[in-house]
Design an enzyme around this catalytic site. Structure first.
Site, PDB file in Angstrom:
ATOM      1  N   GLU A 116      55.085  62.173  52.224  1.00  0.00           N
ATOM      2  CA  GLU A 116      53.822  61.900  51.539  1.00  0.00           C
ATOM      3  C   GLU A 116      53.729  60.413  51.235  1.00  0.00           C
ATOM      4  O   GLU A 116      54.744  59.779  50.896  1.00  0.00           O
ATOM      5  CB  GLU A 116      53.744  62.691  50.223  1.00  0.00           C
ATOM      6  CG  GLU A 116      53.954  64.193  50.384  1.00  0.00           C
ATOM      7  CD  GLU A 116      54.130  64.883  49.040  1.00  0.00           C
ATOM      8  OE1 GLU A 116      53.306  64.644  48.134  1.00  0.00           O
ATOM      9  OE2 GLU A 116      55.101  65.649  48.885  1.00  0.00           O
ATOM     10  N   LYS A 118      53.349  57.206  49.135  1.00  0.00           N
ATOM     11  CA  LYS A 118      53.640  56.899  47.728  1.00  0.00           C
ATOM     12  C   LYS A 118      52.496  56.041  47.189  1.00  0.00           C
ATOM     13  O   LYS A 118      52.394  54.861  47.483  1.00  0.00           O
ATOM     14  CB  LYS A 118      54.969  56.167  47.607  1.00  0.00           C
ATOM     15  CG  LYS A 118      55.414  55.952  46.176  1.00  0.00           C
ATOM     16  CD  LYS A 118      56.801  55.305  46.132  1.00  0.00           C
ATOM     17  CE  LYS A 118      57.247  55.106  44.690  1.00  0.00           C
ATOM     18  NZ  LYS A 118      56.378  54.172  43.962  1.00  0.00           N
ATOM     19  N   ASP A 120      50.294  53.804  44.848  1.00  0.00           N
ATOM     20  CA  ASP A 120      50.636  52.773  43.870  1.00  0.00           C
ATOM     21  C   ASP A 120      49.661  52.870  42.695  1.00  0.00           C
ATOM     22  O   ASP A 120      48.655  52.167  42.629  1.00  0.00           O
ATOM     23  CB  ASP A 120      50.548  51.394  44.528  1.00  0.00           C
ATOM     24  CG  ASP A 120      51.356  50.354  43.770  1.00  0.00           C
ATOM     25  OD1 ASP A 120      52.094  50.746  42.859  1.00  0.00           O
ATOM     26  OD2 ASP A 120      51.240  49.162  44.091  1.00  0.00           O
ATOM     27  N   TYR A 230      50.635  66.024  43.484  1.00  0.00           N
ATOM     28  CA  TYR A 230      51.724  66.131  44.458  1.00  0.00           C
ATOM     29  C   TYR A 230      52.852  67.076  44.040  1.00  0.00           C
ATOM     30  O   TYR A 230      53.732  67.358  44.824  1.00  0.00           O
ATOM     31  CB  TYR A 230      52.302  64.757  44.798  1.00  0.00           C
ATOM     32  CG  TYR A 230      52.716  63.901  43.620  1.00  0.00           C
ATOM     33  CD1 TYR A 230      53.784  64.246  42.795  1.00  0.00           C
ATOM     34  CD2 TYR A 230      52.050  62.711  43.341  1.00  0.00           C
ATOM     35  CE1 TYR A 230      54.161  63.458  41.727  1.00  0.00           C
ATOM     36  CE2 TYR A 230      52.423  61.904  42.276  1.00  0.00           C
ATOM     37  CZ  TYR A 230      53.480  62.279  41.478  1.00  0.00           C
ATOM     38  OH  TYR A 230      53.855  61.495  40.416  1.00  0.00           O
ATOM     39  N   LYS A 321      60.764  52.847  50.442  1.00  0.00           N
ATOM     40  CA  LYS A 321      59.856  51.744  50.139  1.00  0.00           C
ATOM     41  C   LYS A 321      59.639  50.852  51.363  1.00  0.00           C
ATOM     42  O   LYS A 321      60.531  50.694  52.200  1.00  0.00           O
ATOM     43  CB  LYS A 321      60.404  50.891  49.000  1.00  0.00           C
ATOM     44  CG  LYS A 321      60.507  51.592  47.657  1.00  0.00           C
ATOM     45  CD  LYS A 321      59.136  51.742  47.035  1.00  0.00           C
ATOM     46  CE  LYS A 321      59.217  52.026  45.549  1.00  0.00           C
ATOM     47  NZ  LYS A 321      59.597  50.890  44.742  1.00  0.00           N
ATOM     48  N   CYS A 415      69.578  11.893  36.710  1.00  0.00           N
ATOM     49  CA  CYS A 415      68.726  12.863  36.025  1.00  0.00           C
ATOM     50  C   CYS A 415      67.276  12.381  36.042  1.00  0.00           C
ATOM     51  O   CYS A 415      66.997  11.233  35.663  1.00  0.00           O
ATOM     52  CB  CYS A 415      69.202  13.029  34.584  1.00  0.00           C
ATOM     53  SG  CYS A 415      68.120  14.087  33.594  1.00  0.00           S
ATOM     54  N   CYS A 418      66.371  11.538  32.003  1.00  0.00           N
ATOM     55  CA  CYS A 418      66.995  10.441  31.255  1.00  0.00           C
ATOM     56  C   CYS A 418      67.540   9.328  32.129  1.00  0.00           C
ATOM     57  O   CYS A 418      67.885   8.253  31.632  1.00  0.00           O
ATOM     58  CB  CYS A 418      68.103  10.988  30.359  1.00  0.00           C
ATOM     59  SG  CYS A 418      69.559  11.572  31.271  1.00  0.00           S
ATOM     60  N   CYS A 433      73.149  17.294  34.570  1.00  0.00           N
ATOM     61  CA  CYS A 433      73.112  16.101  33.737  1.00  0.00           C
ATOM     62  C   CYS A 433      74.052  16.361  32.568  1.00  0.00           C
ATOM     63  O   CYS A 433      73.967  17.420  31.934  1.00  0.00           O
ATOM     64  CB  CYS A 433      71.694  15.829  33.236  1.00  0.00           C
ATOM     65  SG  CYS A 433      71.602  14.486  32.032  1.00  0.00           S
ATOM     66  N   CYS A 438      70.044  13.617  26.522  1.00  0.00           N
ATOM     67  CA  CYS A 438      68.925  13.794  27.452  1.00  0.00           C
ATOM     68  C   CYS A 438      67.824  14.610  26.781  1.00  0.00           C
ATOM     69  O   CYS A 438      68.083  15.683  26.207  1.00  0.00           O
ATOM     70  CB  CYS A 438      69.398  14.484  28.720  1.00  0.00           C
ATOM     71  SG  CYS A 438      68.068  14.857  29.906  1.00  0.00           S
TER      72      CYS A 438
END
Length: 678
Positions: A116, A118, A120, A230, A321, A415, A418, A433, A438
């Site tokens: 069957e 599925k 949603d 179902y 699925k 970085c 900083c 870093c 910082c």
């Protein structure tokens, strides 16, 4: 007023005619009367019922839409639990499922399967008493749901009275099915919401679930939900006089007046199931509703009964699925974020694309190793998908579409916030870093400190934290406790009332327990559960500061890596200065003698060790952990032979696999709640 016999007969006749017309129109898609005729008969029925209200019955077509909005929904226990289905994501996993059930029933050589689509949408449970719809409920956690009967009555493809013509009249019937929004209706609803300036629904599934929980059933009626049945249950019947198979049950549901998805198929072999699955992988795009897979059930009810259930799933069914939805888009930039631990995380900033019902414009690239593996560059066309239908991720780069003169992306050596040089420790994939000053690290540390699971300082969101750091008002979490109303006036949109509320919230955080303070410090690898374990062993900050690394590692649930991180953190002078400032500010750095560790010991839970994994139906994981701890149970983050129970939600990962290998008992959320209540 006492009604006369002619009115009674006419009402019964009108209901019969209108129910037949609704069945023909909504279920069979073969109208038997003109709309104008239906409307005329409907108005006549309304007029008689208005004149003779004692003639109104719950199954009357006039009762589909409630007269007044509901004020709330009540929780109800399902008469028969609604189990989740085990997931399979390809034919190999389908075959593995088939092999598993066959090991449970070795004498079965041949079996039929019902395939069957599925749908949603949103699962609902219907109860009929003597053929009359008496209750409609949401799935909830499978054991408890919400009573939405008033809204269910508005769905035209759900009969208010079952058709027992030529059938045995059954005292009680339980029906399971999926309420959903057809795609054209969903589109129309979103167009109307856009015109009205309202937020759009992300996808038909969310719209269906939200519609079912509307308090005003007239709104539900306007949204024109549809329904496919179902599953059929006849409580109290243990013989096969009603239906022997799932196929017969679907036919019986149709005879009773339900819509059943017309695309179900009886498959005599697993190979035909695979053909069905492959066919609908592309054909589902032409359907007027959304479907995300195929439900495969063993046809024989006798075999289903023989196989029974695991703690989570029926052994005789599986949800096969389809692959996560993917979409192509273009990378417009690659940015690098700096988190509270100093980790540099590259992000692909992409041309917005619709994916699984949401708009996606950013996706994490994790680290430099992942970038090198993908060879992703600015300007590339990439395929992006939702990992676990939640987190956007780049799957692959379409290098054949790469524009000329693109350059490989290289992670920065300094970085981006900083400017200090970054490091990548041996054996780690993450670049960091290490500058404690910082601004990005500081902002992340404060956001963590004020978060709900830590000190829970209400009103201090991300924008406010950034302002405090950018204006130099806060250089560490301890500075929060030196803020005054006058200092806060320098911030945007901060008046006297707002400033006072924030100061009060900061003051309230001083009452948070020692475990939350430890978690709030943001020590690497120390989550809220580990913080609880540590504070149970080390009742105050002095004890954990003086503890040896081996003492910390000796706590069940605390590994060597965590122990090393905790021990090192408390040896750093700057962190000891922070602790001193927090003590002076009045934070709780010791367990309170007045607050017992266990507040409501439960013999089913006390002393047992639990691990919680995956997304639970109704509880957040932290909420589930708190309930277990309150009942005297122990929580750890890792599965081992000492684990008594694994509480499993959706999208469980490696912890589930390890628990299965060790034979550890698994619990659903519903089973956990039952243990807590008993």
């Amino acid at each position: 007023m006492i009604q006369s016999q002619p009115e009674t007969k006419r009402v019964e006749e009108l209901r019969r005619l209108l129910q037949q017309a609704s069945y023909a129109y909504y279920v069979l898609d073969a109208p038997i009367m003109e709309d104008a005729v239906y409307d005329q008969l409907y108005r006549e029925l309304q007029q008689i019922e208005t004149q003779y209200p004692e003639l109104i019955t719950p199954d009357s077509p006039t009762q589909r839409v409630g007269e007044r909005p509901a004020t709330q929904f009540t929780s109800v226990r399902h008469n028969i639990p609604l189990y989740s289905l085990e997931n399979a994501f390809n034919i190999d996993e389908l075959q593995s499922w088939d092999q598993r059930w066959r090991r449970q029933a070795p004498k079965i050589t041949a079996a039929e399967y019902v395939s069957e689509l599925k749908i949603d949408g949103s699962a609902i449970a219907l109860t009929y008493q003597n053929g009359i719809l008496s209750r409609g409920a949401t799935r909830g956690d499978g054991v408890m749901g919400e009573d939405i009967t008033q809204n269910v009555r508005t769905i035209r493809s759900i009969p208010l009275r079952l058709n027992f013509d030529g059938l045995e009249i059954l005292e009680k019937v339980e029906v399971r099915g999926e309420a959903f929004l057809p795609l054209d209706v969903f589109k129309q609803i979103n167009e109307e919401r856009q015109k009205a300036g309202e937020q759009l629904f992300a996808n038909p599934r969310n719209a269906a679930a939200g519609t079912l929980r509307q308090l005003d059933s007239k709104i539900v009626a306007r949204r024109r939900l549809d329904f496919f049945a179902y599953t059929l249950h006849i409580p109290g019947r243990d013989d096969a006089s009603i239906a022997n198979t799932q196929w017969e049950a679907l036919e019986l549901l149709q005879k009773m007046g339900f819509r059943v998805n017309p695309n179900h198929k009886l498959c005599p072999s697993l190979a035909e199931v695979a053909e069905y699955y492959n066919y609908w992988d592309t054909e589902r795009l032409n359907l007027p509703y959304m479907t995300d897979g195929v439900v495969v059930k063993l046809n024989s009810f006798k075999l289903q009964e023989q196989l029974g259930f695991t703690q989570k799933f029926p052994r005789w069914a599986v949800a096969l699925k389809y692959a996560a939805e993917e979409a192509p888009t273009r990378v417009e930039n690659i940015a690098v974020n700096v988190g509270r631990t100093g980790a540099l995380t590259p992000l692909a900033e992409m041309r917005p694309v619709q994916l699984a019902g949401t708009t996606v414009s950013r996706a994490t690239l994790h680290n430099s190793d992942r970038i090198a593996q993908l060879d992703i560059r600015i300007g590339d066309t990439v395929i992006v998908r939702k990992a676990g239908e939640i987190i956007p991720e780049v799957v692959r780069v379409l290098t054949e579409l790469r524009p000329p003169n693109t350059e490989p992306f290289i992670m920065p050596t300094n970085c981006p916030v900083c400017g200090q040089q970054v490091v990548r420790e041996l054996g780690e994939a993450v670049t960091r870093c290490v500058n404690a000053s910082c601004a990005a690290i500081l902002k992340g540390a404060i956001e963590h400190w004020v978060s709900r699971d830590a000190l829970d300082i209400k009103g201090m969101g991300e924008k406010l934290v950034h302002q405090l750091v950018d204006k130099g008002l806060v250089h560490s979490v301890a500075d929060l406790y030196d803020l005054t109303e006058e200092k806060l006036y320098a911030l945007e949109r901060m008046g006297q009332k707002s400033a006072q509320k924030l100061i009060d919230a900061i003051a309230q955080s001083k009452n948070q327990p020692w475990s939350r303070v430890l978690y709030g410090l943001g020590i690497r690898h120390v989550g809220s559960v580990n913080a609880q374990l540590l504070t149970e062993k080390f009742s105050d900050v002095e004890k954990i500061t003086q503890a040896r690394q081996s003492d910390i590692a000796g706590i069940y649930g605390i590994g060597v890596e965590i122990a090393e991180s905790v021990h090192q953190w408390f040896q750093i002078d700057a962190n000891q200065t922070l602790i001193s400032r927090l003590q002076a500010a009045g934070l709780q750095l010791a367990n309170s003698a007045e607050t017992p560790t266990i507040t409501d010991s439960n013999p089913n839970i006390a002393g047992k060790t639990f691990v919680v994994t995956g997304t639970l139906p109704t509880l957040k994981r932290d909420e589930a952990k708190a309930l277990i701890q309150k009942a005297g149970g122990k929580i750890t983050d890792s599965v081992s032979k000492k684990t008594d129970y694994l509480v499993v939600g959706e999208d469980a990962g490696s912890k589930l696999a390890k628990a299965e290998a060790l034979g550890i008992t698994q619990l659903t959320e519903a089973q956990l709640l039952q243990m807590l209540e008993s």
